[in-house]
Design a protein around this motif. Structure first.
Motif, PDB file in Angstrom:
ATOM      1  N   ILE A 151       0.966  -4.418  -4.403  1.00 21.03           N
ATOM      2  CA  ILE A 151       1.366  -4.013  -3.049  1.00 21.03           C
ATOM      3  C   ILE A 151       1.059  -2.545  -2.813  1.00 21.03           C
ATOM      4  N   LEU A 152       1.333  -1.710  -3.807  1.00 23.99           N
ATOM      5  CA  LEU A 152       1.033  -0.283  -3.678  1.00 23.99           C
ATOM      6  C   LEU A 152      -0.454  -0.056  -3.438  1.00 23.99           C
ATOM      7  N   LEU A 153      -1.302  -0.759  -4.177  1.00 30.31           N
ATOM      8  CA  LEU A 153      -2.758  -0.586  -4.061  1.00 30.31           C
ATOM      9  C   LEU A 153      -3.296  -0.976  -2.688  1.00 30.31           C
ATOM     10  N   SER A 154      -2.610  -1.895  -2.016  1.00 32.45           N
ATOM     11  CA  SER A 154      -3.104  -2.334  -0.702  1.00 32.45           C
ATOM     12  C   SER A 154      -3.063  -1.202   0.318  1.00 32.45           C
ATOM     13  N   GLU A 155      -2.094  -0.293   0.157  1.00 31.76           N
ATOM     14  CA  GLU A 155      -1.932   0.837   1.105  1.00 31.76           C
ATOM     15  C   GLU A 155      -2.020   0.349   2.546  1.00 31.76           C
ATOM     16  N   GLY A 156      -1.170  -0.586   2.874  1.00 31.33           N
ATOM     17  CA  GLY A 156      -1.220  -1.168   4.213  1.00 31.33           C
ATOM     18  C   GLY A 156      -2.373  -2.151   4.275  1.00 31.33           C
ATOM     19  N   LYS A 157      -3.432  -1.765   4.988  1.00 28.94           N
ATOM     20  CA  LYS A 157      -4.606  -2.643   5.075  1.00 28.94           C
ATOM     21  C   LYS A 157      -5.856  -1.969   4.517  1.00 28.94           C
ATOM     22  N   LYS A 158      -5.639  -0.962   3.681  1.00 32.15           N
ATOM     23  CA  LYS A 158      -6.762  -0.215   3.114  1.00 32.15           C
ATOM     24  C   LYS A 158      -7.574  -1.056   2.128  1.00 32.15           C
ATOM     25  N   ARG A 159      -6.852  -1.883   1.347  1.00 30.55           N
ATOM     26  CA  ARG A 159      -7.524  -2.723   0.361  1.00 30.55           C
ATOM     27  C   ARG A 159      -6.935  -4.135   0.389  1.00 30.55           C
ATOM     28  N   SER A 160      -7.805  -5.119   0.197  1.00 31.74           N
ATOM     29  CA  SER A 160      -7.318  -6.481  -0.027  1.00 31.74           C
ATOM     30  C   SER A 160      -7.165  -6.634  -1.535  1.00 31.74           C
ATOM     31  N   VAL A 161      -5.988  -7.052  -1.962  1.00 31.33           N
ATOM     32  CA  VAL A 161      -5.648  -7.026  -3.389  1.00 31.33           C
ATOM     33  C   VAL A 161      -5.380  -8.423  -3.924  1.00 31.33           C
ATOM     34  N   THR A 162      -5.912  -8.665  -5.114  1.00 33.60           N
ATOM     35  CA  THR A 162      -5.627  -9.894  -5.846  1.00 33.60           C
ATOM     36  C   THR A 162      -4.852  -9.542  -7.108  1.00 33.60           C
ATOM     37  N   GLY A 163      -3.691 -10.127  -7.254  1.00 37.16           N
ATOM     38  CA  GLY A 163      -2.919  -9.978  -8.481  1.00 37.16           C
ATOM     39  C   GLY A 163      -3.015 -11.264  -9.278  1.00 37.16           C
ATOM     40  N   LEU A 164      -3.264 -11.134 -10.565  1.00 33.39           N
ATOM     41  CA  LEU A 164      -3.409 -12.312 -11.416  1.00 33.39           C
ATOM     42  C   LEU A 164      -2.400 -12.268 -12.553  1.00 33.39           C
ATOM     43  N   ASP A 165      -1.796 -13.401 -12.842  1.00 32.28           N
ATOM     44  CA  ASP A 165      -0.947 -13.497 -14.026  1.00 32.28           C
ATOM     45  C   ASP A 165      -1.116 -14.876 -14.625  1.00 32.28           C
ATOM     46  N   ILE A 166      -1.007 -14.947 -15.930  1.00 30.53           N
ATOM     47  CA  ILE A 166      -1.190 -16.222 -16.622  1.00 30.53           C
ATOM     48  C   ILE A 166       0.074 -17.065 -16.603  1.00 30.53           C
ATOM     49  N   GLU A 214       9.501 -10.762   0.583  1.00 29.55           N
ATOM     50  CA  GLU A 214      10.672  -9.920   0.870  1.00 29.55           C
ATOM     51  C   GLU A 214      10.244  -8.596   1.500  1.00 29.55           C
ATOM     52  N   MET A 215       9.121  -8.068   1.032  1.00 27.51           N
ATOM     53  CA  MET A 215       8.598  -6.790   1.530  1.00 27.51           C
ATOM     54  C   MET A 215       7.807  -6.953   2.818  1.00 27.51           C
ATOM     55  N   LYS A 216       7.703  -8.205   3.275  1.00 30.81           N
ATOM     56  CA  LYS A 216       6.996  -8.521   4.525  1.00 30.81           C
ATOM     57  C   LYS A 216       5.525  -8.059   4.499  1.00 30.81           C
ATOM     58  N   ILE A 217       4.881  -8.331   3.384  1.00 31.98           N
ATOM     59  CA  ILE A 217       3.464  -8.022   3.218  1.00 31.98           C
ATOM     60  C   ILE A 217       2.661  -9.273   3.545  1.00 31.98           C
ATOM     61  N   ASP A 218       1.599  -9.116   4.323  1.00 28.89           N
ATOM     62  CA  ASP A 218       0.742 -10.235   4.705  1.00 28.89           C
ATOM     63  C   ASP A 218       0.080 -10.824   3.450  1.00 28.89           C
ATOM     64  N   LYS A 219       0.192 -12.139   3.280  1.00 31.82           N
ATOM     65  CA  LYS A 219      -0.401 -12.763   2.090  1.00 31.82           C
ATOM     66  C   LYS A 219      -1.923 -12.745   2.124  1.00 31.82           C
ATOM     67  N   LYS A 220      -2.498 -12.454   3.274  1.00 33.46           N
ATOM     68  CA  LYS A 220      -3.952 -12.286   3.336  1.00 33.46           C
ATOM     69  C   LYS A 220      -4.360 -10.922   2.774  1.00 33.46           C
ATOM     70  N   GLN A 221      -3.403  -9.994   2.784  1.00 33.62           N
ATOM     71  CA  GLN A 221      -3.663  -8.640   2.277  1.00 33.62           C
ATOM     72  C   GLN A 221      -3.450  -8.555   0.768  1.00 33.62           C
ATOM     73  N   VAL A 222      -2.406  -9.234   0.300  1.00 35.75           N
ATOM     74  CA  VAL A 222      -2.092  -9.256  -1.132  1.00 35.75           C
ATOM     75  C   VAL A 222      -1.880 -10.706  -1.539  1.00 35.75           C
ATOM     76  N   GLN A 223      -2.806 -11.219  -2.340  1.00 41.28           N
ATOM     77  CA  GLN A 223      -2.686 -12.604  -2.791  1.00 41.28           C
ATOM     78  C   GLN A 223      -2.513 -12.645  -4.306  1.00 41.28           C
ATOM     79  N   TYR A 224      -1.891 -13.718  -4.777  1.00 39.85           N
ATOM     80  CA  TYR A 224      -1.639 -13.859  -6.202  1.00 39.85           C
ATOM     81  C   TYR A 224      -2.243 -15.150  -6.729  1.00 39.85           C
ATOM     82  N   VAL A 225      -2.733 -15.079  -7.941  1.00 41.14           N
ATOM     83  CA  VAL A 225      -3.398 -16.212  -8.580  1.00 41.14           C
ATOM     84  C   VAL A 225      -2.812 -16.403  -9.972  1.00 41.14           C
ATOM     85  N   CYS A 226      -2.501 -17.643 -10.305  1.00 43.57           N
ATOM     86  CA  CYS A 226      -2.097 -17.970 -11.672  1.00 43.57           C
ATOM     87  C   CYS A 226      -3.359 -18.441 -12.390  1.00 43.57           C
TER      88      CYS A 226
END
Length: 244
Positions: free
Chosen positions: A90-105, A119-131
């Motif tokens: 979320i920090l790396l996205s800096e609003g809409k500066k970057r689209s971020v992918t977080g990955l966890d196994i 909870e932080m009301k961040i757009d899931k298009k801006q920050v997405q997560y992948v297992c």
């Protein structure tokens, strides 16, 4: 005489670190008594249910050292492997500066990250997560990332996965303009893990064969509690001429 309450003495950072390290070691050994660490999904999934916000390796907030480096990083796409609850994604996205992918196994980690993002009301298009598996990961855009952030990721891997880690970073980062940000931790000399002992020279020697060179490094930042003096922030770029 009357009872006198003495002022509370602050514990030195080394004691705080050792206690946190011991707690994490106990937890990890409990996980290791079940699946082998070579079976990464089972290994990490086996204890994520015990990791609440602000416990063990979950700092409960974003990484201050990364925040201090944001102005030197390119816009575009970013990737955080081993993202946990996603504070740094979320920090790396800096609003809409970057689209971020977080990955966890660990599936539980991804569910927790999505919960925190919502909870932080961040757009899931801006920050997405992948297992998924870091070593098999492919960017959804089919293009290399502009920024990758590694913190408590390399140090959590068995040593036999370090060379594949470097190979995968080389594949996923954009040559020349892309930036690989490594917050090297825990710096020291000790046996066993995870977390395994890290050093600047170890990371440099892993990345060097793949055309990575240092852009900047600093230890002048605020660390999470108990980690001060055991971290080094290094930013790398990959030479476009590298054949690897």
């Amino acid at each position: 005489g009357p009872f006198v309450r003495l002022p509370k003495v602050q514990k030195p950072a080394t004691i705080v670190f050792r206690k946190a390290f011991l707690a994490l070691t106990v937890l990890l050994r409990g996980a290791m008594s079940r699946p082998s660490q070579q079976n990464q999904p089972a290994f990490w999934g086996s204890f994520w249910k015990n990791v609440n916000r602000g416990t063990y390796f979950d700092a409960g907030q974003y990484t201050p050292a990364l925040k201090g480096a944001l102005s030197s990083l390119p816009d575009g796409s970013a990737f955080v492997p081993g993202c946990g609850r996603g504070y740094d994604a979320i920090l790396l996205s800096e609003g809409k500066k970057r689209s971020v992918t977080g990955l966890d196994i660990a599936e539980k980690a991804v569910l927790e990250a999505e919960k925190y993002r919502d909870e932080m009301k961040i757009d899931k298009k801006q920050v997405q997560y992948v297992c998924g598996d870091f070593f098999k990961h492919e960017p959804s855009s089919k293009q290399p990332y502009d920024v990758i952030f590694d913190y408590t990721f390399l140090c959590a891997m068995p040593p036999n996965l370090r060379k594949p880690w470097a190979e995968t970073m080389a594949r996923l980062i954009k040559p020349e303009t892309g930036r690989l940000v490594t917050l090297i931790f825990p710096i020291g000399e000790f046996s066993g893990g995870p977390p395994y002992a890290m050093s600047y020279s170890l990371v440099k020697e892993l990345l060097k064969p793949h055309g990575f060179t240092e852009v900047s490094s600093t230890d002048k930042f605020i660390s999470h509690r108990g980690r001060q003096g055991r971290e080094l922030l290094v930013i790398w770029k990959k030479d476009s001429k590298s054949s690897k």
